[in-house]
Enzyme design. Sequence first.
Site, PDB file in Angstrom:
ATOM      1  CB  CYS B  23     -44.950 103.641  43.229  1.00 50.52           C
ATOM      2  SG  CYS B  23     -46.297 103.731  44.378  1.00 50.52           S
ATOM      3  CB  CYS B  26     -45.384 101.878  47.994  1.00 53.70           C
ATOM      4  SG  CYS B  26     -46.200 101.586  46.462  1.00 53.70           S
ATOM      5  CG  ASP B 486     -68.472  86.022  43.270  1.00 54.23           C
ATOM      6  OD1 ASP B 486     -68.899  87.015  42.660  1.00 54.23           O
ATOM      7  OD2 ASP B 486     -67.727  85.165  42.781  1.00 54.23           O
ATOM      8  CG  ASP B 680     -62.143  83.960  42.461  1.00 53.97           C
ATOM      9  OD1 ASP B 680     -62.324  83.083  41.613  1.00 53.97           O
ATOM     10  OD2 ASP B 680     -61.046  84.490  42.711  1.00 53.97           O
ATOM     11  CG  ASP B 684     -64.970  87.946  44.975  1.00 52.04           C
ATOM     12  OD1 ASP B 684     -65.053  88.955  44.253  1.00 52.04           O
ATOM     13  OD2 ASP B 684     -65.663  86.925  44.795  1.00 52.04           O
TER      14      ASP B 684
END
Lengths: 56, 788
Positions: B23, B26, B486, B680, B684
């Site tokens: 976009c 960005c 986690d 994860d 994460d």
Amino acid sequence: MAVDPVCGMEVDPAKAKYKTLYRGKVYYFCSSMCKEEFERRPEYYLQHGPQGMPHR
Amino acid sequence: MDIRVGVKVEGRETVLKILGMHCATCSLTVQRALLSVRGVRWAEASLASNEARLVASPELDYGELLKAVRRVGYDVYREAVYISVPGARPEDAAAVERAARLWGVFRASFSPATSLLYVEYNPLEVGPRDVAEALARAGFKAGEVSRSEVDVDVDRKAAERDARDLASRLLPAVPITAVLMASMMFPAVPPLAQLLMASAVQFYSGWRFLSGAYRAFRNGTANMDTLVALGTLSTFTYSAYAALTGGRAFFEASAAVITFVLAGRYMESRMKLKTGDAVRRLAQMAPPRARVKTGEGFTEVDSAQVEPGQLVEVREGERIPVDGYVEEGMGYADESAFTGEPMPAEKKPGDLALAGTLLVRGRLLVRATRSGAHTYLAEVVRLVRQAQNARLPIQRLADRVAGVFTWAVMAAAAATFAAWALRGAPPGQALLFAASVLVVACPCALGLATPLAVVVGVGRAAEKGLLVKNPEAFEKALRARFAVFDKTGTLTKGSPRVVKYVGDVEALAYAASAESQSTHPLARALVDYASELGLAVQPPESYDSFPGMGVYATVGGRSVGVGNERLMEALGAEVPQGMRELAEGLRSEGLSAVYVAVDGKVRGLAALGDKLRPDAASAVQRLRSMGLEPVVASGDNERAVAAVAAKLGISRYFGGAEPERKAEIVRRLREEGGVIFVGDGVNDAPALAAADVGIAVSNGTEVAKEAGDVVVARGDLSKVAEFLQISRRVEANARFNLIWAFAYNIALIPIAAGLFYPALSLRPELAGLAMSLSSITVTLNALRLKRA
């Protein structure tokens, strides 16, 4: 195509990374900046329409 | 190319292919990031072409561009190659990297342990050939260039060629040196014959030292070769003069030094080959041929040629040649190479089979999904190789010292000569002392100290199922104070089940339909539960997930929301008081509770429970005994997290933490001490990146895409403690190597200079032997890690 309620850009809902749920409707954004801006004052943007890229 | 852009911007232009821009914001972000790099005068990022163009001063550090773009969350397209540089000495590492750092090269890192240079470059600017040419200009001959990083034999081939060359030069040196040494005691060989023999050793056997010294000289540096060349040439020249004028010659000194140093290098190159054993073993696990089903029969083809979708037959005792899913048959596969788990895993139709694993029993037909360089195995090998090329931060000190070390040694040798000459020693003896100083010093042991430990340590970790992507994690892990876990899928099994449902069945069917597109464990539990009850689950017309809240979908024309209070609030659905109290009660038991809303009305409540992993308690306990404070951070609600934390005796926990919040928690904890985050690899990612050491527990096979410094297979929490243990060993090993290398040089140089003469002294040949032993010691010590 959905329209980013903050900057007015077209966003593809299937690919959008930034979105939020407000009053039972999903809004898609081009960036985290637009999303945060919308979450700050959603009513303003829903009433006034897209205002262009938020400046910070 | 020097160009002018606009009015006043002068400099060199470059174009980067940017990844991940989607976009207008960005491209602005990327542009700003590029402009922040020192030396960049003008930059523009274009969303349309996904390119950034910039103009910068020629002194720009090209690698900074990549760092700047990555820092703001995007990436630059780049290619990578390994180039073998067989002639470079460990202490030349910095010179090789400097030579390779051309305009367009993001990263150049040379590993003295493998003699491989790893180069990441912008293909729009340079190619491997340019790098090879730049190396040649600096006097380093580039050997093989390998693009497919799976080819682990590049370094082996280079090392073997090196060993052969060393052997052929060593062969004549040994008998000649023996004769020369014997003639020192029994003057049987005439001086002129001695000169001839010594010349052969000096200029044929010792050629690599002379050419190496010349190369270093041209680069304005000095290395090991400089020292050996200076030491041997000076004694040789003096002896030649003495032999011609009838004085006392000592040809045996220069010849013996060359022989010993060559022998030391020969052994070193043989042993260094062993340091890469682990990864080589891994790479060789993929069988070269595969039997593919064609019509009625099977045809043998090259494993890399197997197309996705083809059926491959694997018989008992064979290694699986491709990644894929079992289509037919039953068996047990030994996956210990990836997981460290010694028990073979059962394989039945629908199960994932990985290339390189061994089918210990049964026969399988595997539907291939990936082959050749795309398999999980290839990816693992690639990552391990890349990690092995890194140096530990403590090496920086050693590299700095090694840089000035050789000059200091030469100065010490000159001082030695001057001091002895001033005290009235004969010039021959003064020269012998100076030569001893030159050849006893061993900067190469300094250069090898940590690279060898990293190569062996990363390889050993890989064998245990610990994929180390960033070796700095070894060092950082030891300084950590907190281990943040986690919850879902890490501490718990990650396969929760619906234990209670209150509400109407129709709402449940809608909820399951809404969740049918999600891969979240809670979603799967809901779908399974609905299916068990025989409810029809249909795909939703639209679907959206909101991390930390829940999902929102359209099913059969009705809007369906499944999630917590925050989702209900966003939907504008009122949660009845009774249901709210019920949910609170369930949560205090450690269960997760989600509401189901259809068309803005809350119609159901599901309670889901997840079991703790059996090894969670012992893993947490083990970390605690290693001095780490365990912490839990989870996206689940506060009460469910509190219940799990209480069961594990963990006093610090954070509930309701979305991925971004977890990263925030990690950052806050880092103010108190180092943080290891275990979670994860996909969900994460922000927290893994924010932590000092991110350990990703993975159940997928896309290791390269996962965040984190270390990746471990899911389901084995003990791996975290194991990683800490390996870290300790690697760190201790590297430290020992460094201390040894320093101490050795500090102790032996005064002895070689004759400070303790005549009580204690070193002839040049003994000094050369001692020096060889020092780098062999370092190598042997690093090899001990293979059993860590």
